[in-house]
Design an enzyme around this catalytic site. Structure first.
Site, short mmCIF file in Angstrom:
data_model
loop_
_atom_site.label_atom_id
_atom_site.label_comp_id
_atom_site.label_asym_id
_atom_site.label_seq_id
_atom_site.Cartn_x
_atom_site.Cartn_y
_atom_site.Cartn_z
N ASP A 102 -14.45 -5.46 -3.89
CA ASP A 102 -14.47 -5.53 -2.42
C ASP A 102 -15.85 -6.02 -2.02
O ASP A 102 -16.85 -5.37 -2.32
CB ASP A 102 -14.23 -4.14 -1.80
CG ASP A 102 -12.84 -3.60 -2.14
OD1 ASP A 102 -12.00 -4.39 -2.60
OD2 ASP A 102 -12.60 -2.40 -1.94
N ASP A 140 0.86 -1.18 0.00
CA ASP A 140 0.00 0.00 0.00
C ASP A 140 0.90 1.23 0.00
O ASP A 140 1.79 1.34 0.84
CB ASP A 140 -0.89 0.02 1.25
CG ASP A 140 -1.98 -1.05 1.18
OD1 ASP A 140 -1.98 -1.82 0.21
OD2 ASP A 140 -2.81 -1.11 2.10
#
Lengths: 213, 255
Positions: B130, B11
């Site tokens: 997601d 990330d």
């Protein structure tokens, strides 16, 4: 030595050029790696690399879209026998015909056709994506120092079916055999991406750079 | 035979690596290019950068990160986060990314996936989904880091995205992400079995057994994890050997 990575608007040429630079440096090979779509650069190249991602027909149209490019390639590779390396769709373009979204003409350098992968096992995903181990069918200088069963990175939904099996240097198994390396005379091609295949890929690139067909 | 893949994810925010627990409490932990090189040397099968930079002025930092990484790492690189236009994708590919991952933009404008796949080829278009379990055997898409429900059925959505030209689905179990409790296996299997393209399982890996379950139970083609590698709980090499020893054939070249 001038190595031209042919730019005709297909794919990530930068990472391809970087891999050739790295392979040359690691093996102490003097090489200027140039990304260019200029037919003049192709004509003056000592070695030619043709990358390609996406659809066969789009890539063929991309090549034809650059005036004089195909002629310069034919002149360099067929007439002057400069070493040629096709990658992924760049390899497939050497075939006679591509049967993706209708038929489109290949360069016709190595007899065969490009057809959809149809695995016998329906559970297998398409595209064939990931690392698969090479099965060597015929020896070739490109494979010098490559471990038997070494893995290369593939991502494709179509495959090169060669008319003459002596042109198939290596295969992979994916619901049946699939051509992984095709070669004839001064031409080689890999279905996998050597520029994405870590150590094995860099070694194959280095072998190409020092190959004297 | 084709091997299962293990994909470490970094990330990145403003050009630096961070990893969140349930997408909050971020901890700054390093240079992404250095991290990428470590994973490359350890035999990672691919690498994913997730750009979580919120502020517009810092958005270009990801291109520099991708650029430097592509000079040093010769493995497939996927970049996601904030991919909204074909121009975003073009810039990522030119910087050296191999695939771009589309998440929110796919939900707000599904036609964008079609447009992107036609322009760049399915091989470089990943659609990130997601999802959470909302009732037994029922899975729903969430956006905005799992905070906003969309009412969209995850299985139908995944099928549609594959039809639109997604070459791969990156599926994150939002009810597991950051928990270390393992993938949502039911969800993963439901999606993997529904689409013809490869599925990458993500979200919730805490142990090496979780990686094995993602493939054997979830039918995923690849498994993605961040924290367990980033904080050194396990190395890529350990994970690959463990998976290979537990019924998941892996590429073990050079490790």
């Amino acid at each position: 030595m001038k190595v031209v990575v042919v730019d005709y608007g297909s794919g990530n040429l930068r990472s391809c050029a970087k891999a050739f630079e790295r392979a040359a440096t690691e093996q102490n090979i003097q090489a200027d790696i140039i990304v260019s779509g200029d037919p003049k650069d192709v004509s003056s190249a000592d070695r030619i690399v043709l990358p390609g991602v996406g659809a066969f027909a789009d890539c063929r149209a991309g090549l034809d879209g650059v005036p004089g490019l195909v002629d310069a390639m034919v002149n360099a590779v067929i007439k002057n026998a400069k070493p040629f390396f096709g990658i992924c769709v760049g390899m497939q373009l050497m075939a006679d015909v591509g049967r993706e979204f209708g038929d489109s003409q290949g360069l016709g350098w190595i007899a065969g056709e490009v057809v959809a992968i149809k695995p016998t096992n329906k559970e297998l995903k398409i595209p064939h994506m990931g690392w698969n181990n090479l099965k060597i069918k015929n020896t070739h200088p490109l494979l010098a120092g490559i471990a038997a069963d070494g893995h290369a990175y593939f991502v494709h939904s179509f495959q090169f079916v060669a008319s003459d099996e002596k042109n198939v240097v290596a295969e992979v198994e994916y619901g049946g055999p699939i051509s992984a390396i095709i070669a004839k005379d001064n031409m080689v091609g890999t279905q996998f991406h050597p520029e994405k295949s870590q150590g094995l890929g860099l070694k194959i690139i280095a072998n190409f750079l020092s190959w004297k067909p | 035979m084709l091997k299962s893949r293990i994909i470490p994810c970094l990330d990145v925010e403003g050009g630096r690596v961070v990893k969140g627990v349930n997408f909050v409490d971020l901890v700054d932990a390093g240079d992404p290019v250095e991290q990428a090189r470590v994973y490359d040397a350890a035999g990672a099968d691919e690498l994913t950068f997730l750009d979580i930079t919120a502020s517009h002025e810092n958005r270009d930092t990801i291109f520099e990160v991708v650029n430097k990484t592509a000079e040093q790492c010769f493995m497939p690189l996927t970049v996601g986060g904030g991919v909204r236009t074909t121009d975003d994708i073009r810039k990522l590919l030119l910087a050296g990314a191999d695939k771009a991952s589309i998440n929110t933009a796919a939900v707000t404008n599904p036609e964008f996936v079609k447009e992107a796949a036609e322009k760049f080829g399915s091989q470089c278009i990943v659609v990130a989904i997601d999802a959470k379990t909302v009732a037994p055997g029922k899975f729903e898409i969430f956006t905005h880091g799992g905070r906003e429900a969309t009412g969209i059925d995850a299985v139908a959505w995944a099928r549609r995205m594959a039809e639109y030209g997604a070459g791969e689905i990156l599926l994150t179990s939002m009810d597991r992400d950051g928990t270390g409790k393992g993938f949502n296996i039911e969800l993963t299997r439901a999606i993997s079995d529904a689409v013809p393209v490869p599925v990458i399982a993500s979200g919730g890996v805490g142990t090496l057994d979780h990686l094995v379950e993602g493939v054997l139970g979830g039918h995923a083609s690849a498994v993605l994890a961040a924290s367990i590698f980033h904080f050194g709980t396990f190395t890529i090499t350990e994970a690959k050997k463990y998976m290979n020893d537990h019924g998941v054939p892996m590429r073990l070249d050079g490790i």
